[in-house]
Design an enzyme around this catalytic site. Structure first.
Site, PDB file in Angstrom:
ATOM      1  N   ASP A   1    -123.763  28.536  26.077  1.00 28.54           N
ATOM      2  CA  ASP A   1    -123.721  27.125  25.664  1.00 28.54           C
ATOM      3  C   ASP A   1    -125.115  26.683  25.245  1.00 28.54           C
ATOM      4  OD1 ASP A   1    -122.822  24.434  25.240  1.00 28.54           O
ATOM      5  OD2 ASP A   1    -121.331  24.712  26.813  1.00 28.54           O
TER       6      ASP A   1
ATOM      7  N   GLY B   1    -127.539  29.085  23.433  1.00 35.43           N
ATOM      8  CA  GLY B   1    -127.394  29.324  22.003  1.00 35.43           C
ATOM      9  C   GLY B   1    -126.369  28.380  21.419  1.00 35.43           C
TER      10      GLY B   1
ATOM     11  N   PHE C   1    -122.927  28.512  19.503  1.00 38.15           N
ATOM     12  CA  PHE C   1    -121.898  29.535  19.251  1.00 38.15           C
ATOM     13  C   PHE C   1    -121.407  29.548  17.815  1.00 38.15           C
ATOM     14  CE2 PHE C   1    -119.461  26.026  21.377  1.00 38.15           C
ATOM     15  CZ  PHE C   1    -118.646  25.661  20.323  1.00 38.15           C
TER      16      PHE C   1
ATOM     17  N   HIS D   1    -111.094  22.847  18.775  1.00 41.76           N
ATOM     18  CA  HIS D   1    -110.661  21.516  18.298  1.00 41.76           C
ATOM     19  C   HIS D   1    -111.817  20.678  17.746  1.00 41.76           C
ATOM     20  CE1 HIS D   1    -111.139  18.863  22.198  1.00 41.76           C
ATOM     21  NE2 HIS D   1    -112.165  19.666  22.039  1.00 41.76           N
TER      22      HIS D   1
END
Lengths: 342, 342
Positions: free
Chosen positions: A203, A229, A231, A249
């Site tokens: 994360d 990081g 993603f 989402h």
């Protein structure tokens, strides 16, 4: 037709009135949490005046407000005064592990006023939050808000860990990456449930501090590590299991497909990707909260939306996965599990 | 207990999540009315793009928003596109006599943001509207707002007139006073239903213009007259029937008892007083919308509240009335009918 020709109809319009006034109940829940009514009753019943005093509720409105919570099935009332209902006792007493009020607290702080701008969203298609900056980067600059958001997101992780555990055979899995895994709560539960497993929570770097707190509390700092990081851009560590929980989402279709393809590339053969979100029913006519939640994503994100499990399965199979399960999850989510062929 | 000890619980918390998110549905209804989605479908189904175009809904959110209205049972969807559900067709097409969207429109304009201040009300007991000035005097200075308020209040008057007509024998009644009767809509329906009856609508002088419009439209200007005044202070005209509809809930207990006593004095022997409001169930634990509505009264009024039908009956019998009926009325109201002994 004149007005006087209309047949008796008021009671038949009750569903309209109930929908129009449904927000009263949401607000009552939010204010009850803000005033911590349910925690005041954690140790037993209280007479009205004493409960109102502890929660800071003015006598003028105490009886109506507390009796409304009775009608909403959050409190019960008898000769001893007000009690928490079983539902409130389990889910709304602050500090309990089963606390599930975080989502309503978020509503109080930000979602309720934001939904007041729904018509503007519908007319423009534009998010109704201040422009500039990533939602999460903004969130993580406000530690208290970040903690509340994570409390809300983590509320159902024990059920999620249990369901993920039941969908495939985990005995061959040694490594897991929870992508966008926040403070590592789900990864913690999964390594506790699967003794051979170590996990990486991937994360944004600012989450690190809350992560360290959580894994230390659970005594799993040696089995769950943090990798900072983004993603969307950075390479994902290779693993036997990936979890994409509440991340697709927030992304557009290209990014969703790209993330799924990178999961396929990063997984070892035979490995499994779990995707969960508040997915819409495939026929798009049943899951009210998913459809409205999708509109709600558009209030905060320029590209986000919920999606059907059929959509999700098509992205997975297009990337080379075999879909092995689709299952309802926690309060409003659906999980799709897919395997990379061995 | 550690977090990991918690049993599977997310699905059991669904009622909490549904309550927390119930306001999404209210807002969807309000915005759909604001964008007049249901009127756009009054003459038949439309494909999504055409409906979105007519209602001014941006393509990004059109499918999710319209499908959410399907899930809320306000629209239906098939190969021809979107249709109004039977409920929406009856109650949500603007301009139809059966239109019942006025209450949700009020919510959009004022109640939704006001309920955002619920916690402040609970802490202080003070109304959360700008101080100074009577609610109705303020309302009647804004003709469009006044018309919307009356549309909302009048939506169920045909049912109300029918129920009042059924509770007692009207054949001996020649005169009726609807106290706080606004633009005379209920009085109009009652004189149309009872050929021997003439009526007086008693309300604040600024309502006169809307009253003249309404009775002229119905062709009853010779049988329904307007008397301007303040029913709290001014003498009420003598009559066979009084109606107190949605007026006692805005008054304090002394004024309620005073109004009931003055009705007793003004009625001819054998005459009847009808009182209706969104009354609370006598045990104060069932009628959620009445209890929450009572809290909502406190948001706008320094003294207002809903009350139980038992309270109402006690004021009536204390004043000398014989209570003859208590009955559910329209969507959320209850009516109590009481006779002055002959």
């Amino acid at each position: 037709m004149t007005r006087a020709d209309v047949a008796v109809s008021g009671s038949e319009a009750l569903p309209i009135m109930e929908l129009a006034m449904a927000f009263y109940g949401s607000r009552a829940l939010m204010s009850a949490l803000e005033l911590d009514v349910f925690s005041a009753l954690a140790d037993g019943p209280l007479p009205r005046a004493e409960l109102a005093g502890r929660a800071g509720i003015h006598p003028r409105v105490a009886a109506d407000f507390l009796d409304a919570l009775v009608a909403l099935k959050l409190l019960e009332r008898d000769d001893a005064g007000y009690h928490n209902s079983e539902l409130a006792d389990r889910f709304l007493v602050r500090g309990r592990a089963s606390y599930a009020g975080g989502f309503a607290e978020m509503g109080n702080a930000s979602l309720f006023p934001l939904w007041g701008k729904l018509t503007d969203l519908l007319r423009t298609g534009e998010p109704q939050i201040p422009p500039g900056g990533n939602f999460f980067e903004g969130l993580y600059r406000r530690p208290e808000a970040a903690r509340k958001f994570m409390d809300a997101m983590d509320a159902f992780n024990e059920e999620i860990a249990t369901v993920l555990g039941s969908l495939v055979d985990w005995s061959d899995f040694a490594t897991l990456v929870d992508v966008g895994g926040a403070r590592g709560d789900l990864a913690t539960r999964l390594v506790l449930a699967h003794p051979g497993l170590t996990a990486t929570t991937f994360d944004l770097p600012p989450v690190r501090e809350l992560f360290d707190e959580r894994v230390a509390e659970a005594g799993v700092a040696d089995r769950v590590r943090f990798e900072g990081g983004n993603f969307v851009e950075d390479e994902l560590p290779s693993a036997d299991v990936y979890v994409f929980g509440h991340i697709l989402h927030g992304r557009d279709l290209d990014q969703r497909r790209n993330l799924v393809a990178r999961a396929f590339a990063g997984l070892r053969p035979g490995g499994v990707l779990f995707v969960y979100d508040r997915m819409i029913d495939d026929d798009r006519r049943e899951k009210t909260l998913s459809l409205l939640g999708s509109v709600g994503m558009a209030l905060v994100s320029p590209v986000g939306s919920e999606y059907t499990s059929a959509d999700c399965r098509s992205w997975l199979t297009d990337a080379g996965f075999e879909v092995v399960a689709t299952k309802p999850l926690a309060a409003t989510d659906t999980v799709v599990a897919a395997r990379k062929p061995a």
